[in-house]
Design an enzyme around this catalytic site. Structure first.
Site, PDB file in Angstrom:
ATOM      1  N   ARG A  94      37.340  48.771  47.317  1.00 43.03           N
ATOM      2  CA  ARG A  94      36.584  50.006  46.929  1.00 43.03           C
ATOM      3  C   ARG A  94      35.257  50.116  47.955  1.00 43.03           C
ATOM      4  O   ARG A  94      34.614  51.055  47.724  1.00 43.03           O
ATOM      5  CB  ARG A  94      36.052  50.024  45.545  1.00 43.03           C
ATOM      6  CG  ARG A  94      37.308  50.560  44.459  1.00 43.03           C
ATOM      7  CD  ARG A  94      36.938  50.125  43.176  1.00 43.03           C
ATOM      8  NE  ARG A  94      37.044  48.818  42.615  1.00 43.03           N
ATOM      9  CZ  ARG A  94      37.059  48.401  41.478  1.00 43.03           C
ATOM     10  NH1 ARG A  94      37.017  49.291  40.302  1.00 43.03           N
ATOM     11  NH2 ARG A  94      37.141  47.118  41.201  1.00 43.03           N
ATOM     12  N   GLU A 106      38.768  33.615  39.137  1.00 45.88           N
ATOM     13  CA  GLU A 106      38.738  32.812  37.717  1.00 45.88           C
ATOM     14  C   GLU A 106      39.681  31.815  37.524  1.00 45.88           C
ATOM     15  O   GLU A 106      39.247  30.579  36.969  1.00 45.88           O
ATOM     16  CB  GLU A 106      38.570  34.098  36.805  1.00 45.88           C
ATOM     17  CG  GLU A 106      38.035  33.321  35.317  1.00 45.88           C
ATOM     18  CD  GLU A 106      37.964  34.389  34.262  1.00 45.88           C
ATOM     19  OE1 GLU A 106      37.726  33.952  32.991  1.00 45.88           O
ATOM     20  OE2 GLU A 106      38.072  35.556  34.526  1.00 45.88           O
TER      21      GLU A 106
END
Length: 245
Positions: free
Chosen positions: A133, A170
């Site tokens: 993005r 993560e």
């Protein structure tokens, strides 16, 4: 043109302000300002300063400029929506799709980013955008600034010789890469993405630019999730965000 800029024949005049870290800091004081003038940037770089001059601003002009910036900021904010429990339970997802869909809101976001850059950076060589993005905002901003745009992509997406770094997600690791000849040593770069959360991807991009011996001027994002501490992780590099949650 910058919100704080003035036009003279063949001369652009932009006020030199102290570095800011959020759009709220863009409101100008109704005082005398020391300014710098220059014509368009030279070569591949964008320059806004050369010999110093003095500009004067009235309170009414200052208020009008502040109101215009605030109006643009509110337009951007209204076009960011929240989705709870996405992509998994406990996460509040900030969706920029309405911002991209609305031409006026998208233009306002680029206006505000452009204003910040011109007020805080005398010379820029490249805008560096993150997959994916950052590719939506980076080329628009680089076009406004008349500088080049460089892609940082996921591993295996770029042809030719590349430089890569591994970074931690993560539950796993990933790699980001840039083409070896995309950035030259000493070039001044700004790194842009849509959102700053924990800062892992932006940190990887900074590491890539350091490998290329580029001079990192700072990081730009549309949305910053302050509770996640990404800006602290990116220090000593500065972060400028339009909207904070």
């Amino acid at each position: 043109m910058s919100l704080l800029g003035l036009y003279r024949p063949s001369v652009y005049c932009a006020c030199v302000l102290t570095r800011v870290t959020s759009i709220e800091s863009l409101r100008p004081p109704a005082t005398r300002r020391r300014c710098c003038s220059s014509s368009a940037g030279r070569g591949a770089a964008a320059c806004w300063t050369s010999s110093p001059v003095v500009c004067w601003s009235t309170g009414n002009q200052s208020d009008r400029m502040s109101a215009e910036a605030e109006s643009k900021l509110q337009l951007v904010r209204r076009h960011i929506r929240a989705f709870p429990d996405f992509p998994r339970t406990g996460i509040l997802f900030r969706d920029i799709c309405p911002l991209l869909k609305d031409p006026a809101a998208l233009s306002a976001a680029i206006d505000l980013l452009e204003d910040h850059v011109k007020k805080n950076h005398q010379q820029i060589d490249l805008i560096v955008g993150l997959d994916a993005r950052g590719f939506l905002f980076g080329p628009l901003l680089s076009q406004r600034l008349s500088v080049g745009f460089v892609l940082v992509r996921k591993k295996g997406k770029l042809p030719g010789e590349t430089v890569s770094v591994e970074y931690t997600l993560e539950y796993s690791t990933a790699e980001a890469e840039v083409q070896q000849d995309a950035v030259s040593p000493g070039q001044k770069v700004l790194i842009i993405d849509d959102l700053l959360a924990t800062g892992g991807t932006l940190c990887a991009a900074c590491e890539l630019m350091e490998k290329q011996q580029a001079q990192i001027l700072g990081c730009l994002v549309v949305v910053e999730l302050k509770d996640l501490g990404g800006a602290d992780r990116l220090k000593p590099h500065s972060v400028f965000s339009l909207v904070q949650y």
